[in-house]
Design an enzyme around this catalytic site. Structure first.
Site, PDB file in Angstrom:
ATOM      1  N   THR A  14       0.871  -1.678  -0.208  1.00 16.99           N
ATOM      2  CA  THR A  14       0.399   0.183  -0.272  1.00 16.99           C
ATOM      3  C   THR A  14       0.671   1.239  -0.056  1.00 16.99           C
ATOM      4  O   THR A  14       0.569   2.365  -0.227  1.00 16.99           O
ATOM      5  CB  THR A  14      -1.112   0.159   1.769  1.00 16.99           C
ATOM      6  OG1 THR A  14      -1.515  -0.882   1.203  1.00 16.99           O
ATOM      7  CG2 THR A  14      -2.131   1.059   1.294  1.00 16.99           C
ATOM      8  N   ARG A  46       0.208 -10.114  -8.098  1.00 19.47           N
ATOM      9  CA  ARG A  46      -0.834  -8.603  -7.796  1.00 19.47           C
ATOM     10  C   ARG A  46      -1.083  -7.155  -8.494  1.00 19.47           C
ATOM     11  O   ARG A  46      -0.253  -6.998  -8.889  1.00 19.47           O
ATOM     12  CB  ARG A  46      -0.800  -8.480  -6.539  1.00 19.47           C
ATOM     13  CG  ARG A  46      -2.070  -7.836  -5.537  1.00 19.47           C
ATOM     14  CD  ARG A  46      -1.587  -8.375  -4.197  1.00 19.47           C
ATOM     15  NE  ARG A  46       0.027  -7.689  -3.667  1.00 19.47           N
ATOM     16  CZ  ARG A  46       0.530  -6.809  -2.804  1.00 19.47           C
ATOM     17  NH1 ARG A  46      -0.723  -5.926  -3.011  1.00 19.47           N
ATOM     18  NH2 ARG A  46       1.480  -6.739  -2.582  1.00 19.47           N
ATOM     19  N   VAL A 129       7.121   6.950  12.235  1.00 15.52           N
ATOM     20  CA  VAL A 129       6.112   7.560  13.470  1.00 15.52           C
ATOM     21  C   VAL A 129       4.844   9.212  12.802  1.00 15.52           C
ATOM     22  O   VAL A 129       5.545   9.581  12.158  1.00 15.52           O
ATOM     23  CB  VAL A 129       7.228   8.298  14.777  1.00 15.52           C
ATOM     24  CG1 VAL A 129       5.603   9.005  15.674  1.00 15.52           C
ATOM     25  CG2 VAL A 129       7.498   7.777  15.190  1.00 15.52           C
ATOM     26  N   GLY A 131       2.809   9.131  11.101  1.00 14.85           N
ATOM     27  CA  GLY A 131       2.705   9.327   9.126  1.00 14.85           C
ATOM     28  C   GLY A 131       2.546  10.625   8.153  1.00 14.85           C
ATOM     29  O   GLY A 131       3.446  11.311   8.275  1.00 14.85           O
ATOM     30  N   GLY A 185     -11.703  -0.305   6.934  1.00 12.57           N
ATOM     31  CA  GLY A 185     -10.106  -0.785   6.154  1.00 12.57           C
ATOM     32  C   GLY A 185      -9.875   0.518   7.448  1.00 12.57           C
ATOM     33  O   GLY A 185      -8.195   0.333   6.648  1.00 12.57           O
ATOM     34  N   GLU A 188      -6.477  -3.685  11.151  1.00 11.29           N
ATOM     35  CA  GLU A 188      -5.872  -5.014  10.848  1.00 11.29           C
ATOM     36  C   GLU A 188      -6.205  -6.110  10.837  1.00 11.29           C
ATOM     37  O   GLU A 188      -7.900  -5.640  11.651  1.00 11.29           O
ATOM     38  CB  GLU A 188      -4.348  -4.912  10.632  1.00 11.29           C
ATOM     39  CG  GLU A 188      -3.375  -3.539  11.286  1.00 11.29           C
ATOM     40  CD  GLU A 188      -2.448  -3.061   9.214  1.00 11.29           C
ATOM     41  OE1 GLU A 188      -2.773  -4.454   8.940  1.00 11.29           O
ATOM     42  OE2 GLU A 188      -1.971  -2.187   9.548  1.00 11.29           O
ATOM     43  N   ASP A 199       2.031  -1.024  19.287  1.00 12.12           N
ATOM     44  CA  ASP A 199       2.528   0.247  18.067  1.00 12.12           C
ATOM     45  C   ASP A 199       2.407   1.623  18.868  1.00 12.12           C
ATOM     46  O   ASP A 199       4.034   2.334  17.998  1.00 12.12           O
ATOM     47  CB  ASP A 199       0.879   0.674  17.352  1.00 12.12           C
ATOM     48  CG  ASP A 199       1.298   1.462  16.147  1.00 12.12           C
ATOM     49  OD1 ASP A 199       1.799   0.976  15.057  1.00 12.12           O
ATOM     50  OD2 ASP A 199       0.919   2.134  16.265  1.00 12.12           O
ATOM     51  N   LYS A 203       6.526   3.918  18.427  1.00 13.33           N
ATOM     52  CA  LYS A 203       6.307   5.341  18.082  1.00 13.33           C
ATOM     53  C   LYS A 203       7.458   5.940  19.308  1.00 13.33           C
ATOM     54  O   LYS A 203       7.747   7.244  19.057  1.00 13.33           O
ATOM     55  CB  LYS A 203       5.382   5.612  17.893  1.00 13.33           C
ATOM     56  CG  LYS A 203       4.918   5.319  16.514  1.00 13.33           C
ATOM     57  CD  LYS A 203       3.255   5.325  15.967  1.00 13.33           C
ATOM     58  CE  LYS A 203       2.793   4.311  14.702  1.00 13.33           C
ATOM     59  NZ  LYS A 203       0.769   4.553  14.594  1.00 13.33           N
ATOM     60  N   GLY A 300      -2.095   4.987   6.436  1.00 14.97           N
ATOM     61  CA  GLY A 300      -2.732   5.070   5.091  1.00 14.97           C
ATOM     62  C   GLY A 300      -2.063   5.158   4.331  1.00 14.97           C
ATOM     63  O   GLY A 300      -0.935   5.617   4.095  1.00 14.97           O
TER      64      GLY A 300
HETATM   65  N1  HSE Z   1      -1.385   0.615  12.837  1.00 14.06           N
HETATM   66  C1  HSE Z   1      -1.380   2.051  12.656  1.00 14.06           C
HETATM   67  C2  HSE Z   1      -2.142   3.088  13.427  1.00 14.06           C
HETATM   68  C3  HSE Z   1      -1.054   3.051  11.376  1.00 14.06           C
HETATM   69  O1  HSE Z   1      -3.616   2.515  13.548  1.00 14.06           O
HETATM   70  O2  HSE Z   1      -2.610   4.584  13.761  1.00 14.06           O
HETATM   71  C4  HSE Z   1       1.144   2.536  11.228  1.00 14.06           C
HETATM   72  O3  HSE Z   1       1.348   2.549  12.232  1.00 14.06           O
END
Ligand code: HSE
Length: 427
Positions: A14, A46, A129, A131, A185, A188, A199, A203, A300
């Site tokens: 992605t 793919r 960290v 995005g 979406g 995960e 997660d 970070k 994303g």
């Molecule tokens: N899964 C993380 C979130 C994004 O939902 O913020 C990737 O670090």
């Protein structure tokens, strides 16, 4: 203009798709300075959302890393083994590396930077960290000479979405909200890393390394996830003028550091409480800049790809990017988890009968924990049924509260383990 920087991309998922989209846009942007040369992925068949000349695609990541015509490796494989192997290989060959891999940087950042220093390569990790929030650049450049006092952050979009939905839909459980997030979406298929808080801990560990120049591995961060939260907690918090967020916090306490990730009640009118759905927020308090907050999408395709390409731009335009993880190693010791102090929200499920409050309050009083308020709603249902009892304490230490709750949970009138949530009146 000299030669274009030649880029090899590892991982055509992605985020890789988003990066290719940005790098191959016509007319604007970075394609004047960089050229995507090769893309490696284990899956060559793919269908993808961007077109790529098939001669650029290979399943052999090592050949991309070792290609003498490639200057920069972008690692978007994720996971650890292959990602670490190729990043190490690239750095040893003196190639600059950009990665979005929070696991890799939070666990092995120091080692990787040592390798980079030896070969003169540069390592950038903005996308690891939050995005779309360029917080690493802010820490590396804008705040490089400031003294950071605290970081309070919402670093997981999935959890923020789940908590927002639980707030909007009285009665919705955490598990129902997870399912909804998956259907849309945002979450995960296996959301364990998100809802467990891990997660966010990875970070936060990276932010601590940059902001406090201290190395705290993710598993040393006091961690509480959101799965034990009930809708009663979210709605009770609202009634009391708070919102529950999965907060990642690091702050100086004298010559020590506190670091924890967990659900927290924060004032409903604070900036952080306005950050909803899949958005992230990072509030920094520092000596010179004072309080400043950054908000944006933490996950994303395009926000994360934007962070990766922003790092490429940095490689092209900045000669003197620090080649160390943090300018100097300070290593503030962690304040013992049990010594951390704040106010607490305790939610008990109790039998609605005489003497319950007395027993609970004496367990708290015995540990010098003072009660600020108590809420128990009358139930019209079967009075023998368990009811939620919410207790707000004055400031107390985590250790004392844990001890009191261990005693409270043994009371026969207490039906479920008591849920403990921190209250942060001031962030
Ligand atoms: N899964 C993380 C979130 C994004 O939902 O913020 C990737 O670090």
């Amino acid at each position: 203009m000299g030669e274009k920087l030649k880029v090899g991309l590892l991982g055509f998922g992605t985020i890789g798709t988003g990066v290719i989209r940005l790098l191959t846009r016509k007319g604007i942007g970075i394609s004047r300075w960089v050229e995507l040369v090769k893309v490696a992925d284990i899956d060559l068949e793919r269908p993808r959302e961007v077109e790529l000349d098939s001669s650029m695609l290979t399943a052999d990541a090592e050949s991309v890393v070792k290609d003498p015509g490639i200057d920069v490796i972008i690692e978007l494989i994720g996971g650890i083994e292959a990602a670490k192997k190729y990043v190490e290989m690239a750095l040893e060959l003196g190639k600059d590396v950009i990665t979005a891999n929070k696991y890799l940087i939070s666990h092995y950042g120091d080692e990787l930077f040592e390798r980079a220093q030896k070969s003169g390569a540069r390592l950038l990790f903005e996308a690891s960290v939050a995005g779309g929030v360029p917080i690493i650049k802010i820490l590396r450049e804008e705040l490089a000479c400031d003294r950071i006092l605290s970081i309070n952050a919402v670093l997981n979009g999935t959890c923020n979405y789940i908590l927002t939905r639980m707030e909007q839909c009285p009665g919705m459980s955490c598990q129902q909200a997870v399912k909804e997030a998956q259907a849309k979406g945002f979450a995960e298929a296996d959301p364990t890393l998100d809802v467990s808080g891990m997660d966010s801990a990875q970070k936060l560990s990276i932010l601590i390394r940059k902001a406090f120049r201290t190395r705290i591995l993710p598993d040393k961060i006091d961690l509480q996830g959101i799965t034990a939260l009930s809708n009663v907690d979210v709605q009770s918090a609202l009634e009391m003028g708070y919102r529950i967020k999965l907060l990642a916090r690091a702050s100086r306490e004298g010559d020590k550091l506190t670091a924890w990730v967990g659900p927290a009640l924060i004032p409903a009118d604070s900036i952080m409480a306005q950050v909803k759905n899949e958005f992230n927020a990072i509030m920094i308090n520092s000596e010179a800049h004072h309080e400043h907050t950054y908000i944006g999408k933490g996950a994303g395709m395009m926000p994360t790809a934007g962070a990766v390409v922003g790092d490429l731009y940095t490689l092209v335009n900045h000669r003197n990017i620090p080649t160390v993880f943090a300018e100097e190693q300070i290593d503030l010791p962690l304040l013992e988890r049990t010594e951390v102090k704040c106010r607490f929200y305790l939610r008990l499920m109790v039998k609605d009968q005489p003497g319950v409050l007395a027993r609970v309050s004496s367990a708290l009083a015995a540990r010098n924990i003072s009660i600020a308020s108590v809420i128990q709603k009358e139930t019209e249902e079967d009075p023998k049924k368990e009811v939620p009892l919410v207790i707000i304490t004055h400031e107390a230490a985590v250790g004392a509260v844990d001890e009191a709750v261990r005693v409270i949970n043994k009371e026969p009138v207490v039906m479920d383990p008591t849920h403990i949530i921190r209250i942060m009146d001031v962030l």
